[in-house]
Design a protein around this motif. Sequence first.
Motif, PDB file in Angstrom:
ATOM      1  N   GLN A 112      71.574  40.297  51.241  1.00 25.19           N
ATOM      2  CA  GLN A 112      71.818  39.748  52.578  1.00 25.19           C
ATOM      3  C   GLN A 112      71.695  40.802  53.678  1.00 25.19           C
ATOM      4  O   GLN A 112      71.608  40.453  54.853  1.00 25.19           O
ATOM      5  N   GLN A 113      71.700  42.082  53.323  1.00 23.85           N
ATOM      6  CA  GLN A 113      71.611  43.163  54.307  1.00 23.85           C
ATOM      7  C   GLN A 113      70.136  43.486  54.522  1.00 23.85           C
ATOM      8  O   GLN A 113      69.516  44.167  53.721  1.00 23.85           O
ATOM      9  N   TYR A 121      69.704  52.375  54.087  1.00 20.83           N
ATOM     10  CA  TYR A 121      70.831  52.663  53.185  1.00 20.83           C
ATOM     11  C   TYR A 121      70.497  52.230  51.761  1.00 20.83           C
ATOM     12  O   TYR A 121      70.756  52.964  50.785  1.00 20.83           O
ATOM     13  N   LYS A 122      69.953  51.032  51.630  1.00 25.27           N
ATOM     14  CA  LYS A 122      69.638  50.501  50.314  1.00 25.27           C
ATOM     15  C   LYS A 122      68.594  51.372  49.614  1.00 25.27           C
ATOM     16  O   LYS A 122      68.750  51.709  48.425  1.00 25.27           O
ATOM     17  N   LEU A 221      79.559  48.871  52.234  1.00 27.81           N
ATOM     18  CA  LEU A 221      80.510  49.457  53.184  1.00 27.81           C
ATOM     19  C   LEU A 221      79.786  50.019  54.407  1.00 27.81           C
ATOM     20  O   LEU A 221      80.267  49.875  55.540  1.00 27.81           O
ATOM     21  N   HIS A 222      78.634  50.645  54.212  1.00 29.22           N
ATOM     22  CA  HIS A 222      77.858  51.148  55.355  1.00 29.22           C
ATOM     23  C   HIS A 222      77.356  49.989  56.224  1.00 29.22           C
ATOM     24  O   HIS A 222      77.373  50.077  57.457  1.00 29.22           O
ATOM     25  N   ALA A 223      76.906  48.913  55.571  1.00 23.82           N
ATOM     26  CA  ALA A 223      76.451  47.744  56.329  1.00 23.82           C
ATOM     27  C   ALA A 223      77.607  47.127  57.117  1.00 23.82           C
ATOM     28  O   ALA A 223      77.437  46.715  58.269  1.00 23.82           O
ATOM     29  N   LEU A 224      78.789  47.056  56.502  1.00 22.31           N
ATOM     30  CA  LEU A 224      79.970  46.535  57.191  1.00 22.31           C
ATOM     31  C   LEU A 224      80.334  47.405  58.380  1.00 22.31           C
ATOM     32  O   LEU A 224      80.668  46.901  59.460  1.00 22.31           O
ATOM     33  N   ARG A 225      80.259  48.708  58.215  1.00 20.74           N
ATOM     34  CA  ARG A 225      80.554  49.633  59.320  1.00 20.74           C
ATOM     35  C   ARG A 225      79.620  49.383  60.496  1.00 20.74           C
ATOM     36  O   ARG A 225      80.058  49.310  61.655  1.00 20.74           O
TER      37      ARG A 225
END
Length: 398
Positions: A112-113, A121-122, A221-225
């Motif tokens: 989903q990111q 990031y991925k 967590l990076h995507a959430l940030r």
Amino acid sequence: MWPRFLSSSYPMERHYFLVPKFALSLIGFYPEQKRTWALRAWSFLNFFILSYGCYAEAAFGIQQIPNNIALALDALCPVASSILSLLKMLAIWWYREEFKWLIQRIRKLTEQQQSERKLGYKRHCYTLATRLTTLLLFCGFCTSTSYSVRHLLDNILRHSHGKDWVYETPFKMIFPDPLLRLPLYPVIYALVHWHGYITVVCFVGADGFFLGFCLYLTVLLHALRDDVCELLAVDSIQLVPTALEEARIVRKMTRLVDRHNEIADLTERLSGVMVEITLGHFVTSSLIIGSSVVDMLLFSGVGIVVYVVYTCAVLTEILLYCLGGTYVTEACTDLARSAFASHWYGHSVRVQKMTLLLITRAQRVLIIKIPFFSPSLETLTSILRFTGSLIALAKSVI
């Protein structure tokens, strides 16, 4: 020249648990495999070979302790890894449905990111997981192969000096005498050699699962940030958001808090399925590294090469655990720090409370909870210090 699957240009969806899937599929223990009767028979055969190998190595080493301590250590050093791999095999089988659910759920969340920054990031984390687990597979393969090469070279040298061929297995094991004679000897030799590879693929699969889950949770967590900081940013032209805008932010913030709660829940479930594997690995790591270094000091010639490669493999294993735990811890800390540095104080009281709640929860870093240990680079330093003490003690005794 890098193999294509180790490059960052390799399709990201194919990077997902690439090496653990390959390793565990070889012995029929990958959680997403369809459990046909043929696969069940193959997996049981591999379980039996590994189990008997653990018994035979341990029995041989214990039997040789009063007679030849070097020969005993030569058997007991690899048997520690074999027993640990047997534990990992049993844990993966016992929690196979939970592993399957975690693999599928985290795959769905990471897919989903899709923003450009999140894809970066991925790509970084997916490629890193593949490269490190490939390094572990390479070290393990070289270690297992070196035992057979050492035995063959020793016998070739004996034969060149007019001596008889020694009918023994590459790993020191106890077998009934008829099995170590022709015509059954080649079959037993091949099975013992395969026993070494089963040991390798078990720890590659389990350790690769741990590192992969940690790095994929880091991506989440990076995507959430990024989503939190983007949501809380205030347009310089419109310093005070309107009521309609605040209502939209509250709805989105609620979803972000739910995402953070789900990541925390995934970490808890991961701790539940990895606790035996991780605890066993941390408890025995110093003993395994120490015994391999002592064997390195006791042997000469090809024996030194065998235990140099073996030590590299064991150090790579423990590095994967500590590096994975450090990535998750730092991602949690970065989430709390970035959320606090955002313009959260420029919003309504309700948004401020939700943000402060998220910051507070992020400060309680997510860790793979195991008794007595927390996987991190600091823990790796402590393990290496204790290992050094064991090596110094063993040298003074021997």
